[in-house]
Design a protein around this motif. Structure first.
Motif, PDB file in Angstrom:
ATOM      1  N   GLU A 297       0.847  -1.201   0.000  1.00 21.59           N
ATOM      2  CA  GLU A 297       0.000   0.000   0.000  1.00 21.59           C
ATOM      3  C   GLU A 297       0.885   1.255   0.000  1.00 21.59           C
ATOM      4  O   GLU A 297       0.550   2.251  -0.647  1.00 21.59           O
ATOM      5  CB  GLU A 297      -0.919   0.036   1.235  1.00 21.59           C
ATOM      6  CG  GLU A 297      -1.739  -1.219   1.471  1.00 21.59           C
ATOM      7  CD  GLU A 297      -2.859  -1.436   0.454  1.00 21.59           C
ATOM      8  OE1 GLU A 297      -2.911  -0.700  -0.533  1.00 21.59           O
ATOM      9  OE2 GLU A 297      -3.647  -2.380   0.650  1.00 21.59           O
TER      10      GLU A 297
ATOM     11  N   SER B  57       2.403   1.529  -3.610  1.00 23.67           N
ATOM     12  CA  SER B  57       1.459   1.942  -4.665  1.00 23.67           C
ATOM     13  C   SER B  57       0.916   3.351  -4.430  1.00 23.67           C
ATOM     14  O   SER B  57       0.434   3.989  -5.353  1.00 23.67           O
ATOM     15  CB  SER B  57       0.291   0.959  -4.733  1.00 23.67           C
ATOM     16  OG  SER B  57      -0.536   1.108  -3.589  1.00 23.67           O
ATOM     17  N   GLY B  58       0.976   3.804  -3.193  1.00 22.64           N
ATOM     18  CA  GLY B  58       0.414   5.133  -2.889  1.00 22.64           C
ATOM     19  C   GLY B  58      -1.051   5.060  -2.505  1.00 22.64           C
ATOM     20  O   GLY B  58      -1.691   6.085  -2.258  1.00 22.64           O
ATOM     21  N   ALA B  59      -1.585   3.826  -2.443  1.00 26.38           N
ATOM     22  CA  ALA B  59      -2.990   3.674  -2.051  1.00 26.38           C
ATOM     23  C   ALA B  59      -3.180   3.925  -0.555  1.00 26.38           C
ATOM     24  O   ALA B  59      -4.317   4.080  -0.101  1.00 26.38           O
ATOM     25  CB  ALA B  59      -3.481   2.277  -2.425  1.00 26.38           C
TER      26      ALA B  59
ATOM     27  N   GLN C  44      -2.741   6.466   1.127  1.00 26.22           N
ATOM     28  CA  GLN C  44      -3.360   7.769   1.421  1.00 26.22           C
ATOM     29  C   GLN C  44      -4.881   7.665   1.457  1.00 26.22           C
ATOM     30  O   GLN C  44      -5.523   8.164   2.382  1.00 26.22           O
ATOM     31  CB  GLN C  44      -2.955   8.794   0.364  1.00 26.22           C
ATOM     32  CG  GLN C  44      -1.451   8.963   0.252  1.00 26.22           C
ATOM     33  CD  GLN C  44      -1.098  10.038  -0.756  1.00 26.22           C
ATOM     34  OE1 GLN C  44      -1.254  11.212  -0.487  1.00 26.22           O
ATOM     35  NE2 GLN C  44      -0.642   9.630  -1.913  1.00 26.22           N
ATOM     36  N   ILE C  45      -5.423   6.974   0.448  1.00 33.04           N
ATOM     37  CA  ILE C  45      -6.881   6.832   0.370  1.00 33.04           C
ATOM     38  C   ILE C  45      -7.370   5.902   1.484  1.00 33.04           C
ATOM     39  O   ILE C  45      -8.361   6.173   2.155  1.00 33.04           O
ATOM     40  CB  ILE C  45      -7.295   6.287  -1.018  1.00 33.04           C
ATOM     41  CG1 ILE C  45      -6.994   7.331  -2.093  1.00 33.04           C
ATOM     42  CG2 ILE C  45      -8.759   5.923  -1.034  1.00 33.04           C
ATOM     43  CD1 ILE C  45      -7.294   6.883  -3.496  1.00 33.04           C
ATOM     44  N   ILE C  46      -6.629   4.817   1.665  1.00 30.95           N
ATOM     45  CA  ILE C  46      -7.031   3.812   2.655  1.00 30.95           C
ATOM     46  C   ILE C  46      -7.062   4.408   4.061  1.00 30.95           C
ATOM     47  O   ILE C  46      -8.038   4.273   4.794  1.00 30.95           O
ATOM     48  CB  ILE C  46      -6.028   2.634   2.593  1.00 30.95           C
ATOM     49  CG1 ILE C  46      -6.327   1.765   1.385  1.00 30.95           C
ATOM     50  CG2 ILE C  46      -6.078   1.809   3.855  1.00 30.95           C
ATOM     51  CD1 ILE C  46      -5.315   0.668   1.184  1.00 30.95           C
ATOM     52  N   LEU C  47      -5.955   5.060   4.436  1.00 31.04           N
ATOM     53  CA  LEU C  47      -5.838   5.553   5.809  1.00 31.04           C
ATOM     54  C   LEU C  47      -6.760   6.745   6.096  1.00 31.04           C
ATOM     55  O   LEU C  47      -6.978   7.081   7.260  1.00 31.04           O
ATOM     56  CB  LEU C  47      -4.389   5.917   6.119  1.00 31.04           C
ATOM     57  CG  LEU C  47      -3.456   4.710   6.292  1.00 31.04           C
ATOM     58  CD1 LEU C  47      -2.008   5.140   6.269  1.00 31.04           C
ATOM     59  CD2 LEU C  47      -3.748   3.949   7.570  1.00 31.04           C
ATOM     60  N   SER C  48      -7.283   7.364   5.037  1.00 29.92           N
ATOM     61  CA  SER C  48      -8.200   8.473   5.288  1.00 29.92           C
ATOM     62  C   SER C  48      -9.657   8.011   5.222  1.00 29.92           C
ATOM     63  O   SER C  48     -10.572   8.816   5.318  1.00 29.92           O
ATOM     64  CB  SER C  48      -7.956   9.601   4.285  1.00 29.92           C
ATOM     65  OG  SER C  48      -8.169   9.136   2.974  1.00 29.92           O
TER      66      SER C  48
ATOM     67  N   GLY D  77     -10.126   2.473   7.511  1.00 28.14           N
ATOM     68  CA  GLY D  77      -8.706   2.318   7.146  1.00 28.14           C
ATOM     69  C   GLY D  77      -7.764   2.127   8.313  1.00 28.14           C
ATOM     70  O   GLY D  77      -6.707   1.517   8.167  1.00 28.14           O
ATOM     71  N   LYS D  78      -8.147   2.654   9.477  1.00 27.40           N
ATOM     72  CA  LYS D  78      -7.227   2.564  10.619  1.00 27.40           C
ATOM     73  C   LYS D  78      -7.730   1.582  11.679  1.00 27.40           C
ATOM     74  O   LYS D  78      -7.257   1.593  12.799  1.00 27.40           O
ATOM     75  CB  LYS D  78      -7.042   3.951  11.245  1.00 27.40           C
ATOM     76  CG  LYS D  78      -6.277   4.909  10.331  1.00 27.40           C
ATOM     77  CD  LYS D  78      -5.870   6.160  11.053  1.00 27.40           C
ATOM     78  CE  LYS D  78      -5.045   7.058  10.137  1.00 27.40           C
ATOM     79  NZ  LYS D  78      -4.418   8.147  10.821  1.00 27.40           N
TER      80      LYS D  78
ATOM     81  N   HIS E  58       1.021   5.010  10.450  1.00 31.57           N
ATOM     82  CA  HIS E  58       1.877   5.305   9.296  1.00 31.57           C
ATOM     83  C   HIS E  58       1.641   6.743   8.815  1.00 31.57           C
ATOM     84  O   HIS E  58       0.499   7.171   8.663  1.00 31.57           O
ATOM     85  CB  HIS E  58       1.572   4.317   8.168  1.00 31.57           C
ATOM     86  CG  HIS E  58       2.318   4.603   6.912  1.00 31.57           C
ATOM     87  ND1 HIS E  58       3.673   4.471   6.810  1.00 31.57           N
ATOM     88  CD2 HIS E  58       1.887   5.040   5.695  1.00 31.57           C
ATOM     89  CE1 HIS E  58       4.047   4.812   5.595  1.00 31.57           C
ATOM     90  NE2 HIS E  58       2.989   5.150   4.897  1.00 31.57           N
ATOM     91  N   GLN E  59       2.713   7.453   8.615  1.00 32.27           N
ATOM     92  CA  GLN E  59       2.626   8.857   8.212  1.00 32.27           C
ATOM     93  C   GLN E  59       2.939   9.003   6.727  1.00 32.27           C
ATOM     94  O   GLN E  59       3.932   8.447   6.245  1.00 32.27           O
ATOM     95  CB  GLN E  59       3.631   9.701   9.009  1.00 32.27           C
ATOM     96  CG  GLN E  59       3.418   9.664  10.517  1.00 32.27           C
ATOM     97  CD  GLN E  59       2.176  10.430  10.944  1.00 32.27           C
ATOM     98  OE1 GLN E  59       2.109  11.632  10.796  1.00 32.27           O
ATOM     99  NE2 GLN E  59       1.185   9.723  11.460  1.00 32.27           N
ATOM    100  N   ILE E  60       2.087   9.731   6.039  1.00 34.99           N
ATOM    101  CA  ILE E  60       2.334   9.988   4.616  1.00 34.99           C
ATOM    102  C   ILE E  60       3.157  11.271   4.545  1.00 34.99           C
ATOM    103  O   ILE E  60       2.629  12.355   4.798  1.00 34.99           O
ATOM    104  CB  ILE E  60       1.019  10.165   3.829  1.00 34.99           C
ATOM    105  CG1 ILE E  60      -0.007   9.089   4.205  1.00 34.99           C
ATOM    106  CG2 ILE E  60       1.277  10.235   2.334  1.00 34.99           C
ATOM    107  CD1 ILE E  60       0.264   7.709   3.740  1.00 34.99           C
ATOM    108  N   THR E  61       4.413  11.115   4.243  1.00 33.71           N
ATOM    109  CA  THR E  61       5.262  12.321   4.229  1.00 33.71           C
ATOM    110  C   THR E  61       5.719  12.648   2.808  1.00 33.71           C
ATOM    111  O   THR E  61       5.651  11.811   1.928  1.00 33.71           O
ATOM    112  CB  THR E  61       6.504  12.117   5.112  1.00 33.71           C
ATOM    113  OG1 THR E  61       7.116  10.898   4.754  1.00 33.71           O
ATOM    114  CG2 THR E  61       6.115  12.095   6.568  1.00 33.71           C
TER     115      THR E  61
END
Lengths: 405, 288
Positions: free
Chosen positions: A214, A217-219, A221-225, A229-230, A402-405
């Motif tokens: 995840e 692939s960059g998915a 971001q969508i999943i965790l928001s 997702g969490k 997990h942090q999207i940085t």
């Protein structure tokens, strides 16, 4: 549970739609299919001449062993075998003689079992010794076995309590042992580590992208928001990882067991383990040992899955996860820790690869914890499950935070 | 309906990506402008709960950004949106609908409706890996609307779309702002100019301006000039004033620049646009 099963089915879809997963699964099945009859490939040569194929030899020896099945392994059977072996002339190799093939070979299983009892520290018991074994020695076969076991146990670094426990277990073995053909089971025991290792590695390939895929692939971001997702998604991913590892392991285990029984024979499920390892102190049957091996292998695969998922949640790419799990699985194959370093010796047994091995599962040396003496085939699966459970919250939190940085 | 950011700060070591941003968003369309590295994506990620602020709070109707109920009200289209190449558009939408807590029947209905809205109904069963950039972007927009979000955050929503599609989506976003909070960031200044009720301008991690188009243009109102001059004169004026635009016209140069007073005799006052403001503020960054 609302939505959880649906999320699990999507996680399976993500995994099973990858070609690499199917290639790994097919390879694992092929490795298992080829490994089971592996010892039957090739032939025996005597003086450069083809004598018989390994398959022919197995079929012949199986028939001989089956003829003896059901008989008590007592002094009468040992002396009957000695008598048969005494016909072999002093020619090397003795296997080439007609006397061995016609008269002694039907008793070769008894000779093989006897050797481990009559071997001494100073001298290896060989065929010539067996040919002249006196009746008195045959009469004390089980006494000698017990004495040897005492020596072996005393030589270990176990506590007095553990040593007593081992000897107590040994006392529960019913003697004389009833002989049986057991090669189907012993083949399964020997292959447990192979299919277990294959299953653990293939499971690692399949579940390594669960979390790190995840991120790649960059998915993420969508999943965790998203709402689940969490929380629910992480549970679904963990359940997918564990269930897939269990399914792969059970599939290969079943394949290996069925093939072992089909090719080598399914006799001997109720026979004593001592027919394979005469000095084993455990009063268990071949069937029970097969169950212990299966449980240990399954638990080890689940432990490997837990480690894989933790690494997957921590690392950024599935490739790194596969490499690290591969190293973890391969390292125990490259190093052997001797019994003389007791702590490291037992510690090495706790590595996922070793938990699946017959020698670790049926090792006479007990695990000792808080004054308790625990048999390896009890301790190892419990340890693997506890490690797996211990790692779950770390994987959960790692993905959740997990942090999207 | 109120989304409140209170002194939201994000540090990466010594680098300050967002510096004490306080903001109250109510229903309507908010356009976030700023050069690369201004902190737009960082603030959006923090508003989506996928990046924890170093300090400050983000709340929607009193619900903290870390709470499940906050995410339940959220729709998000990230700038680089990840997908599953082996999934069909329909599978992808149904998967995300499950993640957003939609019941199965509602998920199917919403998926069909949204794929139709973004003109992907015919491609619903095709694998995403076969999609063009624009199709993926449309799918991204569709997924962000699955849960009928009260907060819609769109990071570069019109990137990769052809002009016709861009206008269509721009209008769609404007409509969406009637009953929810829509925050969009884009480099296409005209998009913001056309649909945003409120414009937010970020620079170096700080919110330097916020307000309606008229309000935001105040700093450059009656300061935008256009003149056609010789090459040498153009060089002199470029040194002296912030140049918004420069176009070669035969041997002469058409300059659009910002100046408090008339920069030269030939200069005529021009209507200030958001693009002028953007280029005025971010010319240093762009040049860099």
């Amino acid at each position: 549970m609302k939505g959880l099963w649906s999320l699990i089915s999507y996680e399976y879809k993500k995994i099973l739609r990858k070609k690499s997963v199917w290639i790994a699964l097919i390879l694992a099945i092929l490795i298992t299919i080829i490994s089971v009859p592996g010892t039957l490939f090739g032939s025996y040569y005597i003086d450069g001449e083809l004598y018989e194929s390994h398959l022919e030899a197995m079929v012949k020896d199986r028939e001989y062993a089956r003829d003896l099945s059901g008989r008590k392994l007592d002094s009468d059977l040992i002396m009957e075998s000695v008598k048969a072996y005494s016909n072999i002339p002093g020619i090397e190799p003795y296997q080439a003689t007609m006397e061995y093939q016609k008269l002694a070979r039907p008793y070769s299983a008894i000779y093989g079992i006897s050797r481990s009892v009559y071997n001494t520290r100073s001298r290896r018991f060989n065929m010539e010794d067996f040919q002249v074994l006196p009746r008195e020695q045959a009469d004390i076969f089980y006494i000698l076995r017990h004495e040897r076991l005492i020596d072996i146990v005393e030589d270990t670094a176990m506590s007095t309590k553990a040593k007593a426990k081992v000897l107590e277990l040994d006392d529960q073995i019913e003697t004389p042992i009833t002989f049986s053909y057991v090669d189907g089971y012993t083949r399964f025991f020997n292959l447990a580590a192979t299919f277990g290792l294959t299953a653990a590695f293939v499971a690692a390939i399949c579940i390594a992208p669960l979390f790190s895929g995840e991120y790649t692939s960059g998915a993420d971001q969508i999943i965790l928001s998203s709402k689940y997702g969490k929380n629910k998604l992480i549970k679904a991913k963990l359940l997918t990882g564990f269930s897939l590892a269990a399914l792969i392991c059970l599939m290969l285990m079943l394949l290996c067991f069925v093939l072992s029984m089909a090719i080598f024979g399914s006799d001997g499920g109720g026979a004593a383990l001592q027919l394979y390892i005469m000095m084993s102190p455990y009063p268990v049957t071949m069937g029970q040992t097969a169950i212990f091996m299966s449980v240990c292998t399954l638990c080890s695969c689940l432990m490997t899955a837990a480690i894989t998922m933790l690494l997957s949640a921590k690392l950024r790419t599935p490739f790194g996860v596969i490499i690290l799990v591969g190293i973890l699985l391969i390292i125990p194959l490259l190093f052997f820790v001797p019994e003389s370093i007791p702590f490291l010796y037992k510690l090495s047994h706790l590595l996922p690869t070793n938990i699946m091995t017959f020698w670790a599962v049926t090792d006479g040396i007990q695990f000792e914890l808080f004054g308790l003496v625990i048999k390896p085939y009890v301790f190892l699966p419990v340890f693997a499950i506890l490690v797996g459970l211990f790692l779950i919250p770390f994987s959960y939190r790692s993905f959740k935070n997990h942090q999207i940085t | 309906m109120e989304l409140i950011l209170d002194r939201v700060t994000k540090h990466y070591g010594k680098i300050i990506a967002c510096d004490r941003i306080s903001l109250t968003l109510r229903q309507g369309v908010y356009g976030l402008l700023g050069a690369n590295g201004a902190g737009k994506t960082t603030i959006m990620r923090m508003m989506c709960g996928i990046l924890a602020p170093t300090a400050g709070t983000i709340r929607f109707n009193g619900i903290d950004v870390g709470h499940d109920d906050y995410r339940d009200a959220l729709g998000y289209l990230p700038q680089d949106f990840g997908y599953y190449p082996e999934f069909s558009a329909r599978d992808f939408m149904l998967y995300l609908a499950t993640l957003k807590g939609l019941p199965k029947s509602r998920a199917k209905e919403k998926t069909r409706e949204l794929l139709e809205l973004v003109s992907l109904e015919k491609e619903a069963k095709k694998k995403i890996k076969t999609f063009s950039g624009g199709m993926k972007q449309r799918l991204g927009i569709a997924q962000s609307l699955l849960n009928d979000p009260k907060i819609l955050i769109l990071d570069e929503p019109t990137a990769g779309l052809d002009p016709k599609e861009r206008i269509r989506f721009r209008n769609m976003i404007a409509r969406l702002g009637s009953d929810r909070i829509v925050l969009l960031s884009t480099h296409i200044v005209s998009d913001v100019e056309h649909i945003a009720d409120t414009i937010l301008v970020m620079k170096d991690g700080q919110l330097i301006h916020q307000g309606t188009l008229n309000h935001i243009l105040q700093p450059i109102k009656e300061k935008v000039w256009e003149c056609t001059v010789s090459q040498s004169e153009a060089a002199v004026l470029s040194e002296k004033y912030p140049v918004i635009n420069l176009r070669q016209e035969n041997t002469r140069v058409l300059l659009r620049l910002i100046s408090e007073t008339k920069p030269c005799d030939l200069a005529v006052s021009a209507q200030a646009t958001l693009e002028d403001l953007y280029l005025y503020y971010f010319s240093e960054v762009s040049e860099g």
